[in-house]
Design an enzyme around this catalytic site. Sequence first.
Site, PDB file in Angstrom:
ATOM      1  N   GLU A   1      -5.003   3.610   6.263  1.00 32.46           N
ATOM      2  CA  GLU A   1      -4.632   3.451   4.859  1.00 32.46           C
ATOM      3  C   GLU A   1      -4.905   4.693   4.029  1.00 32.46           C
ATOM      4  O   GLU A   1      -4.068   5.078   3.199  1.00 32.46           O
ATOM      5  CB  GLU A   1      -5.374   2.240   4.278  1.00 32.46           C
ATOM      6  CG  GLU A   1      -4.910   1.829   2.919  1.00 32.46           C
ATOM      7  CD  GLU A   1      -5.503   0.506   2.490  1.00 32.46           C
ATOM      8  OE1 GLU A   1      -6.005   0.438   1.359  1.00 32.46           O
ATOM      9  OE2 GLU A   1      -5.461  -0.462   3.279  1.00 32.46           O
TER      10      GLU A   1
ATOM     11  N   ARG B   1       0.837  -1.209   0.000  1.00 28.65           N
ATOM     12  CA  ARG B   1       0.000   0.000   0.000  1.00 28.65           C
ATOM     13  C   ARG B   1       0.872   1.259   0.000  1.00 28.65           C
ATOM     14  O   ARG B   1       0.574   2.241   0.655  1.00 28.65           O
ATOM     15  CB  ARG B   1      -0.956   0.015   1.198  1.00 28.65           C
ATOM     16  CG  ARG B   1      -1.878  -1.172   1.287  1.00 28.65           C
ATOM     17  CD  ARG B   1      -2.799  -1.283   0.063  1.00 28.65           C
ATOM     18  NE  ARG B   1      -3.644  -2.462   0.177  1.00 28.65           N
ATOM     19  CZ  ARG B   1      -3.328  -3.657  -0.302  1.00 28.65           C
ATOM     20  NH1 ARG B   1      -2.171  -3.816  -0.948  1.00 28.65           N
ATOM     21  NH2 ARG B   1      -4.131  -4.681  -0.183  1.00 28.65           N
TER      22      ARG B   1
ATOM     23  N   SER C   1     -10.951  -0.189   2.735  1.00 34.01           N
ATOM     24  CA  SER C   1     -10.188  -0.604   3.920  1.00 34.01           C
ATOM     25  C   SER C   1      -9.599   0.624   4.610  1.00 34.01           C
ATOM     26  O   SER C   1      -8.853   1.379   3.989  1.00 34.01           O
ATOM     27  CB  SER C   1      -9.064  -1.557   3.509  1.00 34.01           C
ATOM     28  OG  SER C   1      -9.591  -2.711   2.896  1.00 34.01           O
TER      29      SER C   1
END
Length: 344
Positions: A334, A163, A237
Amino acid sequence: MLIESNADLSRLNTFCLQCTASQFGRFSSVAELLELWRASEASNLPMLPLGRGSNVLCPEHVEALIVQSAMTNVRLQRSTEQHAYVAVDAGVCWHDWVVASREYGFGLENLALIPGTVGAAPVQNIGAYGVEVGELIESVEFFQPSTGQLRRLNASECRFGYRDSIFKRELAGDAIIYRVVFRLERQFAPELSYGPLKELEDGLRSGQLTPAALVERVVEIRASKLPDPDKTPNVGSFFKNPVVPAALANQLQQQYPTMPVYPLADPEHCKLAAGWLIDQAGWKGKWLGPVAMHCQQALVMVSDGSASLADVWKLAAAVQDSVRQQFAVMLEPEPQLFGSYSRS
């Protein structure tokens, strides 16, 4: 090309957070992108990119010229026996590209139904079910406002991580991606080792599994677990799956035998499932004011549509504190805070 002043971005971010920008404009070509840059220079405003707004948290106001790609061309650059190289403009809907990619090659099927645009995909190095987009990117083409230059980075130069990428670090807020070149596999060899996709392994061995069937199954799985941002405001997420020392993972698994643990290439570390940790900490389906951790997937924070950024951070901090106290693991958010980038 129109530049809008005091632009409302509340419907341009999937969490529907109230936000205005000093200026906003869309570009349909690189030439128009350069025009927008000249306008930002004349207004003494930084120029920042916005895709679909599916992985950002917006403050009440952003003092910048926000630009959004309306470039949507897809073009086969070249093909070899092993790979097809396809240039895709940043404004293409990500899921539409995954579906269309099967005409050229394979590898993106596991990433179906992830919200957002092609231009945003490299920034986050989006991933799902054992596949990360960085594995299938040949190069990224972008404009750098601080230098006024058009640039191209190959995959290694993008420094893709979990990520993560150079676009979230050194180039954060200083890269307007307008095209991504993908390197697709000519042979269909899907990754089926993660979770519910394992059930498709027999079909692969018998030759019955097709790329279309895999995409369809991924869409079914994601739709059954994750809320549609068009109906329930969210940014997907909210926390990264934490990477922890293997010793801690082993200790926790002795205490919690059902805890999912995913091995990594580095044997000294393992990846844990943030959603499982949040569920065990008691936050699944639990509301704190206008926001909650989703009742079907605890990894996703949702809103009733009236949340402020302060509400989001309040719940995030409460979840982090609970997980840290119970598991000695610190969860990392995130999504990025939009407009918080700084340049040296």
